[in-house]
Scaffold this active site. Structure first.
Site, PDB file in Angstrom:
ATOM      1  CG  ASN A   1      46.817  39.878 -76.832  1.00 42.25           C
ATOM      2  OD1 ASN A   1      47.714  40.244 -76.062  1.00 42.25           O
ATOM      3  ND2 ASN A   1      46.548  40.526 -77.959  1.00 42.25           N
ATOM      4  CB  ALA A   2      49.648  35.676 -74.407  1.00 42.67           C
ATOM      5  CG  ASP A   3      52.187  39.366 -77.155  1.00 40.99           C
ATOM      6  OD1 ASP A   3      52.867  38.502 -76.557  1.00 40.99           O
ATOM      7  OD2 ASP A   3      52.138  39.455 -78.399  1.00 40.99           O
ATOM      8  CD  GLU A   4      45.808  43.166 -75.706  1.00 46.71           C
ATOM      9  OE1 GLU A   4      45.509  43.941 -76.646  1.00 46.71           O
ATOM     10  OE2 GLU A   4      45.004  42.327 -75.235  1.00 46.71           O
TER      11      GLU A   4
ATOM     12  CG  ASP B   1      37.097  42.515 -83.022  1.00 49.67           C
ATOM     13  OD1 ASP B   1      37.322  43.026 -81.911  1.00 49.67           O
ATOM     14  OD2 ASP B   1      37.463  43.015 -84.096  1.00 49.67           O
TER      15      ASP B   1
END
Length: 489
Positions: free
Chosen positions: A206-209, A277
């Site tokens: 995701n964007a944060d990761e 998921d």
């Protein structure tokens, strides 16, 4: 993506086999209401109303694969504890052998979450996690479980929830095993240093990761492109990267192609639990079906958007995705499916304990007599499939001047009716072969037929089903209507 296109692509998910490997969590929810504050401390008191439990992590991923029409094979580890027993019970309740790939490690606890929800709003969450990664012996047992199940898999999905199963050595060994077997790997990453996933077909942070992994902001299209290209330069063996960006949609870097973006349709967000998921399941089933990565991304975005509109750790069905994708569109063409898709769907409905009904006809000019039979048919079952004679079949049965309406128009009209769940066009003169492919629980026809003479009746009765004759509306038939329009009566 147009809804008609989405319907065609989602049909290709049916029956695709996904080997889901990763951290399995036991997710429980405590629901209640808050009406007062504790006298012991300034905290709200939750008055419990009900509890529920489901699988999280790779377990929720497998649930989404199944709900989207695929076949999930789950491999993971639980502890020798009550939560581990509960995980197995949840799995075997749907299919007796579905827990065969879930191994027990007596040295660790089963990862679990308890979410407390008041008046539809999550108050807080309690996690219970293993204190250490799995040992080398357990790692080899899990890899052996993968080896014994990878034949016939269309895709391997690695779900890393950071609970100790997916170490660097394990990830590299799994990806190497899959590549040697010719099976693409899709990864939901966790933590830092994605080089342990290098060699996967697609990695989906995701964007944060992505921002944490690259040290770069991911706030708009351009910054997402910069971060994806930076990460790709570190992963030479990885085919593609896809970043999920919440309300900003998703961005895909595949090979040397330009970064592609898919913009999510604005929608009300109810609960984001498990939406990652759902996106991974849709993405991976698209890969399994051989779809292009831009199409996989679009379907993943649509599916995730549907999931966030549902409470709890949600799974979604193709029907829900298509209804959500339709927006203001009303055309029900997604209900018109192929024979193979219908057979797969019928198997899925049977596993869910649903009673399947079948009726058939030409339905050339839809009239109240047809509606009466269809309503009666629906009253006998949970899901009604309607077999529709093709144009060629109608012409052979009714004459050169029939049908009045072509099969696409007739199928669309039937699919618009609330009592009809699916429509399948068949080319033969009778629905015998279609009935044998579906094996419904009940065959319904109008009372102008004799039950024992109906095509498919013997097959249905041989499999424990029944034949029902629906009462007719006197004087109503398509032939009478055609004659009346032609001035022949």
């Amino acid at each position: 993506m147009q809804r008609a296109t989405a319907a065609r692509l989602l049909d290709q998910f049916a029956g695709r086999r996904a080997l889901c490997v990763g951290d399995i969590l036991y997710d429980s929810f405590v629901y209640g209401e808050v009406r007062r504050v504790s006298r012991e401390a300034p905290v709200p008191i939750l008055s419990e109303i009900r509890r529920s439990a489901m699988l999280g992590g790779a377990g929720n991923l497998a649930r989404n694969v199944e709900s989207l029409g695929g076949q999930a094979i789950l491999v993971g580890v639980v502890g020798n504890d009550a939560e581990g027993d509960a995980v197995r019970a949840l799995l075997t309740s749907s299919a007796p052998d579905s827990a065969a790939g879930v191994l027990t490690d007596v040295s660790r606890c089963t990862p679990s979450k308890i979410r407390y929800v008041a008046n539809g709003q999550q108050m807080f969450c309690v996690d219970r996690d293993p204190e250490a990664p799995i040992g080398s012996d357990t790692q080899e047992r899990v890899l052996d479980a993968v080896r014994s199940r990878i034949d016939g898999a269309d895709v391997v999905i690695l779900s890393d929830y950071g609970r100790g199963l997916v170490s660097g050595d394990f990830a590299r060994s799994l990806i190497d095993l899959a590549r040697k077997s010719g099976v693409p790997v899709c990864v939901d990453p966790r933590g830092l240093d994605y080089t342990r996933y290098d060699g996967a077909y697609v990695i989906k942070p995701n964007a944060d990761e992505l921002s944490a992994e690259t040290g770069l902001p991911v706030t708009d299209d351009q910054s997402a492109e910069n971060a994806l290209k930076t990460l790709k330069s570190r992963l030479p063996e990885t085919d593609a990267l896809l970043v999920t960006r919440g309300g900003q949609g998703m961005s895909l870097l595949a090979g040397n192609a330009a970064v592609a973006h898919h913009r999510a349709r604005p929608r009300s967000v109810f609960d984001v639990s498990g939406a990652g998921d759902t996106a991974l399941a849709a993405l991976s089933l698209g890969v399994a079906a051989g779809l292009t990565l831009p199409d996989c991304m679009a379907l993943a975005d649509l599916a995730a958007g549907t999931a966030v509109g549902k409470a709890g750790t949600a799974s979604v069905t193709p029907e829900e995705v298509l209804q959500d994708a339709a927006g203001g569109e009303k055309a029900p063409d997604w209900r018109v499916i192929t024979r193979d898709t219908a057979a797969t769907l019928a198997d899925q409905w049977r596993r869910e304990g649903l009673k399947i009904g079948f009726t058939n006809g030409c339905f050339d000019i839809l009239h109240p007599g047809h509606l009466a039979v269809l309503r009666h048919a629906k009253s006998t079952c949970d899901r009604l499939i309607v077999g529709l004679n093709s144009d060629g079949s109608v012409q052979r049965l009714k004459g050169e001047d029939r049908p009045v309406n072509d099969q696409a128009s007739r199928a669309l009209m039937l699919a618009s009716l609330e009592m009809v769940d699916r429509v399948v066009v068949f080319e033969e003169d009778t629905p015998q072969a279609l009935i044998e492919a579906l094996t419904p629980h009940v065959l319904i026809k109008g009372a102008d037929y004799t039950a024992d003479e109906l095509p498919g009746a013997r097959h249905i009765k041989a499999h424990g089903g029944e034949v029902v004759l629906a009462p007719l509306v006197e004087g109503l038939s398509t032939t009478n209507l055609v004659n009346k329009l032609a001035g022949r009566r």
